[in-house]
Design an enzyme around this catalytic site. Structure first.
Site, PDB file in Angstrom:
ATOM      1  CE  LYS B  80      -3.869   1.893   2.758  1.00 56.08           C
ATOM      2  NZ  LYS B  80      -4.665   1.701   3.993  1.00 56.08           N
ATOM      3  CB  SER B 155      -8.094   3.352   3.257  1.00 56.57           C
ATOM      4  OG  SER B 155      -7.194   2.685   4.122  1.00 56.57           O
ATOM      5  CB  SER B 179      -8.183   0.366   5.984  1.00 59.22           C
ATOM      6  OG  SER B 179      -8.897   1.568   6.118  1.00 59.22           O
TER       7      SER B 179
END
Lengths: 478, 486
Positions: B80, B155, B179
């Protein structure tokens, strides 16, 4: 009424929340890493040595030590603050209460002034910020200083004059240096001072509106700034005005101050516990370990020196401010058994030569054993005072023992009467019948009139003690 | 080896060890797959082919020399874009950091490098990990490989979409309020949020420091155990890192430790739960019962306060954590500013997106003088009560079983109201507030073909137990073997 907020940089090898070294005078932005610069993802880790030092400071000043070291974030935007928050302590400072002993000036230079305790509110630990350097068209930031461990030492508003503030800073500074907590070099920003000042009519018990004076960056600026602010506030009130709660910036070069911001513009720092740092428990054994490392402070030392060594206040007041010098004195006094003579040599001769040569005490080749030997030579009469002064200079330069120098340079007094001394004494008495008559009439000091000629005849190398004894023996027979 | 891109780590590692494939071939396969599909998915913010192939080459050389480093050696792992890799962009999917290159490695990055993983790609996410759909990315939304009109969750949506689409073999995400777990559920993957403190946060762009935790996305529970084993452990650069001996999670999966006592918190099956999800989770509950597990209802009475508590604490911390992005030292700086305050205001106004600004403003407000006690301090007290709810439940059960999300992947643009978006996290945020480990594991599909995930919530630092419970289900079902047609 005056309260001082003093920032003291703690002397640690690395910064307070990362391993990067602390330092002064390095090329800009070389003492940095992701943590110091507040890069994305960087996290703080507490430096235990910084916490130790602040606990020790608290112990030296008689503070109550918090059972837990807790960290808060103080949020505000300014370019010298890499994260735009400062890691600090808000509602649980590491030290509470305590006091700083101060000495006010005496009625005369050789008289000790009044001692007083100035109460402390708190001491908390935080990280220093970077330094802004403003150019004509731009401003540059050096983050070398950022993250240096910093203590904020806050006094109660209990001081009454610039003089007291000066005495407070002097004592606080010495305490920090004594404890090895900081070098407190104001030129390097290791000690910085802000003052909260308010005035009130005689008899009023509540405090007046306070004004915060910032940037008092030398001890003399502190005195000048406070004196100036007191005068300014009295002027405002006398003209029928009112004091506005504000922060003012003192300019030491012009001796004036100007408003930085008023109370209405005060920051809301939005303090909250720093979630990146866990609270640290401080147990009794941790405190005990640091307490064992706490030195005797200047004023207790002063009292002990006066009592134990019976030295004059003027000597004691010089010796106590430097821990190394005080230790040097005690060692010399122990070795020679003549504290006052040792003290005189240190304060007059050693400090003068150190000053002239730019050396520190630690660098000096004259060790306490050397100085003690010299004191003994003088005390026994083996060396005369003037010769001893020459020996000291030579010893300071070479580091030889005083005995060796005296021997080599022929600076030693004649060790004993060689037969000539008694003759020189008789000659001197005979040559001065007037002094003889005065001595016989009971004026003891008349004996000194004979000593000059004897010394002259001996080319300055007679043992003064022996001269005195011989003269008295002969005079008694006349 | 057929269908290289959908193989789990365990299969690929065996093939690498057997010299059936090379790390370079595997990396070339994921590079080709990425180039083929990322135009549609937008799961990658950036990737560095040459760097990945060099890492793969080094891995092959190690294996050839008999110095292979284990299951992850040569396995492509995507990160990420909030996890720092030295010399690679670190954008947090924000305009603010669009041009920022990290000068240092996060601890998890170092750990993956040590394990021999081939770091592949900077994965899209909601800006500064704030959101539940990856629509808040400054670089455009990532989309769900199962339905390109839908979000992959957030997210860590890019981490989920990239893995589900076969453009990498495992990924890391970060989980502050769900997330990792919610995108795992939306994309049919295993997603694990470890216990707070198990994985170092050093080098993770902070959103909410007391809630953030890095964790893996994987195709299987065993793969998740392998990645977790590589990244877990004490880090002296993170003060919130837990000092503990890290078990061999993969090895411990082999131990038979069932049957377990599972708790079903009634508050997690309330109004708003999609009936198909509810039914899928009920079937999973029935499965565990059929395996001899004791399943009992429990109550987490403070669940109703989770959302409010979360949005006070998370935004308060975020408002402070994001203060460093000011255009002074790095990041976006406004071109025209009249003075310092104007420079701050313009740089931040231009650099941050709407959701980030909304949370900074909210967080600044709750920390303000006069409001601190009523909001932040109160929220921290409620947080303690929420944690106590869980710990009380654990006196009776080993783990809790809930839906991961009340709804399946929704349409891009469907949730324009921030509050409606916040409600997507209703089943996941309590876990972050309580600091507990939890994972999402696939448990079915909707009639429309969208993946459904169930959440297992474990006891602090008992990731082994959690993984074992999940694997018992996974072994009896084949949901994880299905892949999107893309």
């Amino acid at each position: 009424m005056i309260g001082l907020e003093v920032h003291v940089q703690i002397k640690t090898c690395s910064k307070v929340f990362t391993r990067v070294a602390t330092g002064y005078g390095e090329p800009p932005n070389t003492l940095t890493d992701p943590v110091v610069l507040g890069l994305p993802g960087a996290l703080p880790v507490m430096n235990k040595a910084a916490l130790d030092a602040s606990i020790k400071a608290g112990l030296l000043l008689g503070c109550e030590i918090a059972p837990v070291c807790k960290w808060d974030r103080k949020n505000y935007f300014y370019p010298d603050s890499p994260k735009n928050y400062q890691i600090s302590q808000y509602d649980q400072p590491i030290c509470l209460g305590g006091s700083v002993e101060i000495e006010l000036p005496g009625a005369a230079r050789n008289l000790m002034g009044e001692h007083r305790q100035v109460a402390l509110t708190r001491i908390h630990l935080e990280e220093d910020v970077g330094k802004l350097n403003h150019g004509a068209t731009d401003s540059l930031i050096d983050f070398n200083r950022a993250g240096t461990p910093l203590m904020e030492i806050v006094s109660e508003p209990v001081m009454h004059s610039a003089e007291e503030a000066f005495a407070y800073l002097t004592s606080l500074r010495a305490t920090m240096i004594y404890g090895g907590i900081s070098d407190c070099d104001m030129e390097k920003g290791q000690l910085r001072c802000d003052a909260n000042i308010s005035i009130r009519p005689v008899g009023q018990t509540t405090l007046g509106t306070k004004v915060e004076l910032k940037n008092l960056n030398s001890i003399s600026y502190v005195s000048a700034g406070i004196a100036h602010e007191i005068k300014r506030q009295i002027g405002v009130l006398e003209r029928g005005g009112t004091i506005v709660q504000e922060t003012r910036d003192f300019d030491g070069t012009t001796g004036t101050s100007q408003s930085l911001r008023s109370k209405e513009m005060a920051h809301d720092y939005r303090y909250f516990p720093d979630p990146d740092l866990m609270p640290v428990k401080i147990d009794a054994s941790w405190q005990d370990r640091l307490r064992a490392d706490c030195p005797e402070l200047p004023f207790p030392k002063q009292r002990r020196f006066l009592e134990r060594y019976q030295i004059p206040f003027t000597l004691a007041s010089v010796l106590i401010w430097d821990r190394g010098l005080a230790d040097y004195f005690e060692e010399t006094a122990r070795l020679c058994g003549k504290p006052q003579m040792a003290g005189n040599w240190i304060v007059n001769d050693l400090l003068r030569e150190l000053g002239a040569s730019g050396q520190t005490l630690a660098q000096s080749k004259v060790r306490p054993s050397h100085l003690a030997a010299l004191v003994q030579l003088v005390d026994s009469g083996a060396v005369l005072t003037n010769a001893a002064k020459e020996i000291f200079i030579a010893m300071f330069a070479s580091g030889e023992t005083p005995g060796a120098i005296a021997e080599r340079s022929g600076l030693k007094a004649a060790p004993a009467d060689t037969g000539e001394l008694e003759q020189w004494c008789r000659d001197a008495i005979t040559a001065s019948p007037k002094a003889l008559a005065e001595f016989k009439a009971g004026k003891d000091s008349a004996i000194n009139a004979f000593k000059g000629p004897v010394m002259k005849a001996a080319k300055g190398k007679a043992n003064p003690k022996l001269v005195d004894e011989t003269l008295r023996r002969l005079l008694a027979q006349m | 080896m057929a269908d290289l891109i959908y193989q789990p780590i365990t299969q690929l590692a065996a093939a690498l060890d057997a010299k059936q494939i090379s790390a370079v071939e595997l990396t070339q396969a994921v590079i080709a797959r990425t180039k083929a599909v990322n135009g549609r998915l937008n799961a990658f913010n950036s990737f560095d082919e040459a760097d990945a192939l060099a890492q793969a080459g080094a891995s092959d050389a190690r294996r050839a020399a008999g110095q292979g480093r284990g299951a992850l050696d040569g396995i492509p792992v995507g990160l990420k874009d909030v996890i720092a890799v030295q010399g690679q962009p670190l954008t947090a999917s924000s305009r603010m950091l669009a041009k920022f290159v990290s000068p240092y490695d996060a601890t998890v990055t170092q750990q993956l490098k040590r394990a021999g993983a081939v770091l592949w790609g900077r994965l899209n996410c909601d800006e500064f990990a704030m959101g539940s759909s990856t629509e808040n990315s400054a670089f455009g939304p990532a989309v769900n490989p199962w339905d390109l009109t839908r979000v992959p969750g957030g997210s860590s949506g890019g981490s989920a979409a990239a893995l589900a689409a076969g453009t990498t073999v495992a990924t890391l995400g970060s989980d502050t309020g769900g997330s990792i777990r919610q995108p795992a559920a939306f994309c049919g993957l295993v997603g694990l949020k470890p216990t707070y403190g198990l994985v170092s946060r050093f080098g993770l762009v902070a959103f909410a420091s007391s809630l953030d935790q890095i964790g893996p996305f994987a195709r299987t529970v065993e793969d998740a155990a392998i990645v977790l084993g590589a990244i877990a452990g004490h880090d002296e650069r993170d003060s919130t890192s837990y000092r503990a001996t890290i078990p061999n999670y993969r090895a411990e999966l082999g131990g038979r430790r069932g049957p377990w006592k599972l708790g079903i918190p009634k508050e997690y099956f309330a109004a708003g739960l999609d009936p198909e999800i509810g039914a899928a989770v009920e079937r999973a509950i029935a499965f565990y019962r059929s395996q001899g597990c004791e399943v009992k209802p429990v109550s987490l009475p403070h669940t109703q306060y989770c959302l409010d508590t979360y949005y006070i604490i998370a935004t308060a911390e975020a408002s402070s954590n994001l203060a460093r992005y000011d255009g002074i030292r790095y990041g976006h700086r406004a071109a025209q500013a009249s003075d310092l305050v104007d420079l701050y205001a313009r740089s931040r106004a231009e650099g941050f997106g709407a959701e980030v600004k909304r949370r900074i403003i909210l967080g600044t407000y709750v920390l303000s003088s006069g409001y601190y006690d009523a909001y932040y301090l109160r929220a921290q007290k409620v947080r303690t009560l929420i944690r106590e709810d869980f710990l009380r439940a654990y006196q009776e059960v080993d783990a809790l079983l809930t839906p991961t999300s009340p709804i399946p992947a929704f349409k891009i643009g469907e949730k324009s109201d921030p509050l409606a978006m916040y409600l997507c996290d209703i089943y996941t945020i309590g876990v972050n507030l309580a600091g507990l480990p939890a994972l999402s594991v696939p448990c079915g599909f909707t009639s429309g073909g969208l993946p459904i995930g169930m959440q297992l919530i474990g006891q602090p630092f008992n990731e082994s137990g959690l993984l074992a419970i999940a694997q018992a289900y996974e072994r009896a079902h084949d949901w994880h073997t299905r892949h999107p047609s893309l």
